[in-house]
Write a protein that holds these residues in place. Sequence first.
Motif, PDB file in Angstrom:
ATOM      1  N   SER A  79       0.846  -1.196   0.000  1.00  0.00           N
ATOM      2  CA  SER A  79       0.000   0.000   0.000  1.00  0.00           C
ATOM      3  C   SER A  79       0.881   1.245   0.000  1.00  0.00           C
ATOM      4  O   SER A  79       1.667   1.459   0.930  1.00  0.00           O
ATOM      5  CB  SER A  79      -0.909  -0.018   1.234  1.00  0.00           C
ATOM      6  N   HIS A 108      -4.485   3.133  -4.806  1.00  0.00           N
ATOM      7  CA  HIS A 108      -5.712   3.421  -4.070  1.00  0.00           C
ATOM      8  C   HIS A 108      -6.486   4.500  -4.817  1.00  0.00           C
ATOM      9  O   HIS A 108      -5.980   5.620  -4.988  1.00  0.00           O
ATOM     10  CB  HIS A 108      -5.394   3.891  -2.654  1.00  0.00           C
ATOM     11  N   ASP A 111      -6.589   8.017  -3.455  1.00  0.00           N
ATOM     12  CA  ASP A 111      -5.357   8.525  -2.863  1.00  0.00           C
ATOM     13  C   ASP A 111      -4.134   8.386  -3.750  1.00  0.00           C
ATOM     14  O   ASP A 111      -3.024   8.654  -3.306  1.00  0.00           O
ATOM     15  CB  ASP A 111      -5.096   7.764  -1.550  1.00  0.00           C
ATOM     16  N   ARG A 118      -7.067  14.591  -4.801  1.00  0.00           N
ATOM     17  CA  ARG A 118      -6.521  13.972  -3.600  1.00  0.00           C
ATOM     18  C   ARG A 118      -6.118  14.977  -2.529  1.00  0.00           C
ATOM     19  O   ARG A 118      -6.127  14.661  -1.342  1.00  0.00           O
ATOM     20  CB  ARG A 118      -5.323  13.095  -3.950  1.00  0.00           C
ATOM     21  N   ALA A 124     -10.030   8.775   1.717  1.00  0.00           N
ATOM     22  CA  ALA A 124      -9.133   7.631   1.538  1.00  0.00           C
ATOM     23  C   ALA A 124      -8.803   6.956   2.860  1.00  0.00           C
ATOM     24  O   ALA A 124      -8.504   5.755   2.884  1.00  0.00           O
ATOM     25  CB  ALA A 124      -7.844   8.075   0.852  1.00  0.00           C
ATOM     26  N   SER A 127     -11.530   4.470   2.951  1.00  0.00           N
ATOM     27  CA  SER A 127     -11.607   3.522   1.835  1.00  0.00           C
ATOM     28  C   SER A 127     -10.366   2.647   1.685  1.00  0.00           C
ATOM     29  O   SER A 127     -10.451   1.545   1.129  1.00  0.00           O
ATOM     30  CB  SER A 127     -11.862   4.273   0.520  1.00  0.00           C
ATOM     31  N   ARG A 128      -9.223   3.098   2.148  1.00  0.00           N
ATOM     32  CA  ARG A 128      -7.986   2.341   1.934  1.00  0.00           C
ATOM     33  C   ARG A 128      -8.056   0.906   2.472  1.00  0.00           C
ATOM     34  O   ARG A 128      -7.733  -0.050   1.749  1.00  0.00           O
ATOM     35  CB  ARG A 128      -6.812   3.077   2.569  1.00  0.00           C
ATOM     36  N   ASP A 131     -10.098  -1.173   0.231  1.00  0.00           N
ATOM     37  CA  ASP A 131      -9.408  -1.495  -1.023  1.00  0.00           C
ATOM     38  C   ASP A 131      -8.585  -2.774  -0.872  1.00  0.00           C
ATOM     39  O   ASP A 131      -8.587  -3.641  -1.751  1.00  0.00           O
ATOM     40  CB  ASP A 131      -8.472  -0.354  -1.425  1.00  0.00           C
ATOM     41  N   GLY A 158       3.192  -1.374   4.100  1.00  0.00           N
ATOM     42  CA  GLY A 158       2.610  -0.071   3.834  1.00  0.00           C
ATOM     43  C   GLY A 158       3.508   1.073   4.255  1.00  0.00           C
ATOM     44  O   GLY A 158       4.201   1.003   5.275  1.00  0.00           O
ATOM     45  N   ARG A 161       0.570   6.782   4.588  1.00  0.00           N
ATOM     46  CA  ARG A 161      -0.839   6.408   4.712  1.00  0.00           C
ATOM     47  C   ARG A 161      -1.030   4.911   4.530  1.00  0.00           C
ATOM     48  O   ARG A 161      -1.989   4.335   5.041  1.00  0.00           O
ATOM     49  CB  ARG A 161      -1.702   7.175   3.700  1.00  0.00           C
ATOM     50  N   GLY A 162      -0.118   4.291   3.790  1.00  0.00           N
ATOM     51  CA  GLY A 162      -0.153   2.839   3.696  1.00  0.00           C
ATOM     52  C   GLY A 162       0.163   2.181   5.021  1.00  0.00           C
ATOM     53  O   GLY A 162      -0.350   1.103   5.338  1.00  0.00           O
ATOM     54  N   THR A 165      -2.903   2.326   6.962  1.00  0.00           N
ATOM     55  CA  THR A 165      -3.791   1.286   6.440  1.00  0.00           C
ATOM     56  C   THR A 165      -3.492  -0.060   7.080  1.00  0.00           C
ATOM     57  O   THR A 165      -4.401  -0.807   7.459  1.00  0.00           O
ATOM     58  CB  THR A 165      -3.640   1.191   4.909  1.00  0.00           C
TER      59      THR A 165
END
Length: 326
Positions: A79, A108, A111, A118, A124, A127-128, A131, A158, A161-162, A165
Motif C-alpha cells: 500500500s 488506491h 489517494d 486527492r 481515503a 476507503s484504503r 481497497d 505499507g 498512509r499505507g 492502512t
Amino acid sequence: MRLCLLSIIAIFSFAATAVEAAGFQTFSVPSDPGGPALEAAMWSPCATAAKDIKLGSSVIPGVRDCSIAGQNLPLIVVSHGFGGSYLGHRDTAETLADAGFIVVAINHPDDAYTNEARFRDYWALISRPSDVRRLIDFLLGPASGPARIDPNRIGFFGFSRGGYTGLVLGGGQPNFRAWFSPCTGSNAERCTHGSLDVWSIHSLVHDTRVKAIVIADPLSKMFPTSDSLRLISVPVQLWGAQFGGDGVFPEDVATIARNLPGKSEFHIVPRAAHFAFIRPCPDELKKSRPNICVDDASFDRVAFHRDFNQRVLAFFRQQLGVGERP
C-alpha cells in the motif's frame, strides 16, 4: 517492543537466496458495491531470466506475464503513501518475489497520483483498508490460479498512509475526532465530508487474513494511546525516519512503537527523512521531484534500501515462511 538503531553505512549484500527472477504483470480488480476498480501490479517468482520492461516512463527488470513458479505461496500486499502509485516500492517487491513471495501493489483510487482531487479528499482514510480487503478477496477468488496463493500466509507492507492502512487492517482503532477537531483553520479541509460521525471506526475494515505487517513511517497522529492499538495481535515490523516529514512526526511514530502489543520490533533510520522509504529515484526524477527524491548529503538511499529490503524479507520469512507450508 525491541528498538533497533540501524547503521546506514552498513551495507547488507544481496545473498543469492533464489535463482528466480521476478515475473511482472498488471491487472484490474473490477468495481463492485464496495468501491471502484483497482489498478494493480503483481511481482511473482519466475524461472526465466529478467529483462527490461517499459512501463510508461519507467523501465523495470522482470518478465512480463511469466508463469508463477510454485504453489501455496505467501502473499504480500503493498500500500503506497499519499499521492503515490503501485511502483513506489517496486525494489522491495522485486526482492520479495525473487525470494518466493507473490507481491501485489495497488493504486488506491481515492489517494493515488492519478486522483486530481486527492489534496482535498480525506475519504481515503476510510476507503484504503476496504481497497485491500477487496484485493485479497479477488486474489483468492476470481483471480485464483491452481492454489498459487496460500490463504493462511498473507502479509502487508505499507508506507505513510499505507502504514496507517496496515494498522487499521490489523485491528487498530484510529481516533479521528482527535485528529480532525476542531473543524477550523488548517483542519477545515478535513471536515468537508460532513460531521465527524462519518469518520467512525465502525466504517473501517479489519482483515484477520493478514498475519504479519511491515509499516514504514506511518501516518500516526490518530493512534495516540495504547487503547487504539490493543486489538492488534499479529507481528509488526515498524520503521521510522529520524526526521519524519510530510505530516508524519517522529514522536508520533515512537508513540506507536511504545504502544504496539505482542511481537513487534521498531527500527529507527538515522539521518533519514520521510521519503527515504520510497525506492531510489532515477536522475531525471531527482530533478523534477527533489522534495521526494533528494536526501540529505549524509544519507545514502541506495545503500539503505539494500539493508531495508533484506530486513523486510527476513521478517516476512520468519512470520510467513517460504516454500513448504508451515
